[in-house]
Design a protein around this motif. Structure first.
Motif, PDB file in Angstrom:
ATOM      1  N   ASP A   1      10.609 -34.479  -9.625  1.00  0.00           N
ATOM      2  CA  ASP A   1      10.496 -33.391 -10.592  1.00  0.00           C
ATOM      3  C   ASP A   1       9.059 -32.894 -10.560  1.00  0.00           C
ATOM      4  N   VAL A   2       8.914 -31.592 -10.374  1.00  0.00           N
ATOM      5  CA  VAL A   2       7.587 -30.982 -10.309  1.00  0.00           C
ATOM      6  C   VAL A   2       7.556 -29.738 -11.192  1.00  0.00           C
ATOM      7  N   LYS A   3       6.370 -29.326 -11.551  1.00  0.00           N
ATOM      8  CA  LYS A   3       6.195 -28.099 -12.316  1.00  0.00           C
ATOM      9  C   LYS A   3       6.225 -26.920 -11.345  1.00  0.00           C
ATOM     10  N   VAL A   4       6.989 -25.895 -11.702  1.00  0.00           N
ATOM     11  CA  VAL A   4       7.090 -24.687 -10.880  1.00  0.00           C
ATOM     12  C   VAL A   4       6.767 -23.459 -11.721  1.00  0.00           C
ATOM     13  N   PHE A   5       6.004 -22.579 -11.135  1.00  0.00           N
ATOM     14  CA  PHE A   5       5.639 -21.318 -11.751  1.00  0.00           C
ATOM     15  C   PHE A   5       6.632 -20.284 -11.234  1.00  0.00           C
ATOM     16  N   ALA A   6       7.481 -19.741 -12.114  1.00  0.00           N
ATOM     17  CA  ALA A   6       8.563 -18.866 -11.662  1.00  0.00           C
ATOM     18  C   ALA A   6       8.741 -17.694 -12.626  1.00  0.00           C
ATOM     19  N   PRO A   7       9.281 -16.571 -12.126  1.00  0.00           N
ATOM     20  CA  PRO A   7       9.551 -15.441 -13.022  1.00  0.00           C
ATOM     21  C   PRO A   7      10.661 -15.791 -14.012  1.00  0.00           C
ATOM     22  N   LYS A   8      10.600 -15.240 -15.200  1.00  0.00           N
ATOM     23  CA  LYS A   8      11.643 -15.477 -16.208  1.00  0.00           C
ATOM     24  C   LYS A   8      12.962 -14.847 -15.781  1.00  0.00           C
ATOM     25  N   LYS A   9      12.896 -13.685 -15.121  1.00  0.00           N
ATOM     26  CA  LYS A   9      14.095 -13.001 -14.628  1.00  0.00           C
ATOM     27  C   LYS A   9      13.964 -12.833 -13.115  1.00  0.00           C
ATOM     28  N   ALA A  10      15.052 -13.047 -12.398  1.00  0.00           N
ATOM     29  CA  ALA A  10      15.026 -12.901 -10.941  1.00  0.00           C
ATOM     30  C   ALA A  10      15.515 -11.538 -10.484  1.00  0.00           C
ATOM     31  N   ASP A  11      16.055 -10.732 -11.399  1.00  0.00           N
ATOM     32  CA  ASP A  11      16.661  -9.458 -11.000  1.00  0.00           C
ATOM     33  C   ASP A  11      15.791  -8.237 -11.312  1.00  0.00           C
ATOM     34  N   GLY A  12      14.545  -8.465 -11.623  1.00  0.00           N
ATOM     35  CA  GLY A  12      13.658  -7.337 -11.903  1.00  0.00           C
ATOM     36  C   GLY A  12      12.304  -7.825 -12.361  1.00  0.00           C
ATOM     37  N   PRO A  13      11.421  -6.894 -12.717  1.00  0.00           N
ATOM     38  CA  PRO A  13      10.081  -7.280 -13.167  1.00  0.00           C
ATOM     39  C   PRO A  13      10.156  -8.157 -14.420  1.00  0.00           C
ATOM     40  N   SER A  14       9.299  -9.153 -14.489  1.00  0.00           N
ATOM     41  CA  SER A  14       9.260 -10.010 -15.672  1.00  0.00           C
ATOM     42  C   SER A  14       7.968 -10.815 -15.685  1.00  0.00           C
ATOM     43  N   SER A  15       7.725 -11.450 -16.791  1.00  0.00           N
ATOM     44  CA  SER A  15       6.587 -12.364 -16.877  1.00  0.00           C
ATOM     45  C   SER A  15       6.973 -13.685 -16.228  1.00  0.00           C
TER      46      SER A  15
END
Length: 121
Positions: A42-56
């Motif tokens: 288990d690792v920490k991943v930095f990922a977009p909140k939404k995968a289908d468009g712009p997001s934080s």
């Protein structure tokens, strides 16, 4: 394949795949798409909140397994010295990205194995 003058019943590829007959329980993918996968962490991943468009972005936890692959042909060096020799590096990247549901290349290694035709002095 001939070893020490004796023709072997299995090819090198069949010998590699036969290692999976006695596999370890941490093996998640047993030699598929030219790669294998062992239990990760288990690792920490930095990922977009939404995968289908712009997001934080957000910080999540995800299990990341470890993929192992080997390119056994046309691999004179980790960096191709001439056109056509890039299947070593490119083949490993392609194999990792095609394993399971897809993967990310984090690191690559290169190793060389030489067999001398001459007796030791």
């Amino acid at each position: 394949m001939v070893i020490d003058g004796e023709e072997q019943p299995n090819s090198l590829f069949k010998l590699v795949k036969s290692t999976q007959e006695n596999t370890n329980p941490n093996n998640k993918i047993k030699f598929s798409d030219n790669s294998s996968c062992i239990q990760g962490y288990d690792v920490k991943v930095f990922a977009p909140k939404k995968a289908d468009g712009p997001s934080s972005f957000t910080l999540n936890t995800a299990t990341k397994h470890i993929i192992l692959t080997a390119e056994t042909h046309n691999f004179p060096t980790a960096v191709a010295p001439f056109p056509g020799a890039t299947t070593g590096t490119g083949g490993r990247i392609r194999d990792i990205q095609a394993t399971g549901r897809g993967a990310h290349v984090v690191a690559g290694t290169a190793g060389y194995s030489l067999v001398s035709q001459y007796p030791r002095l």
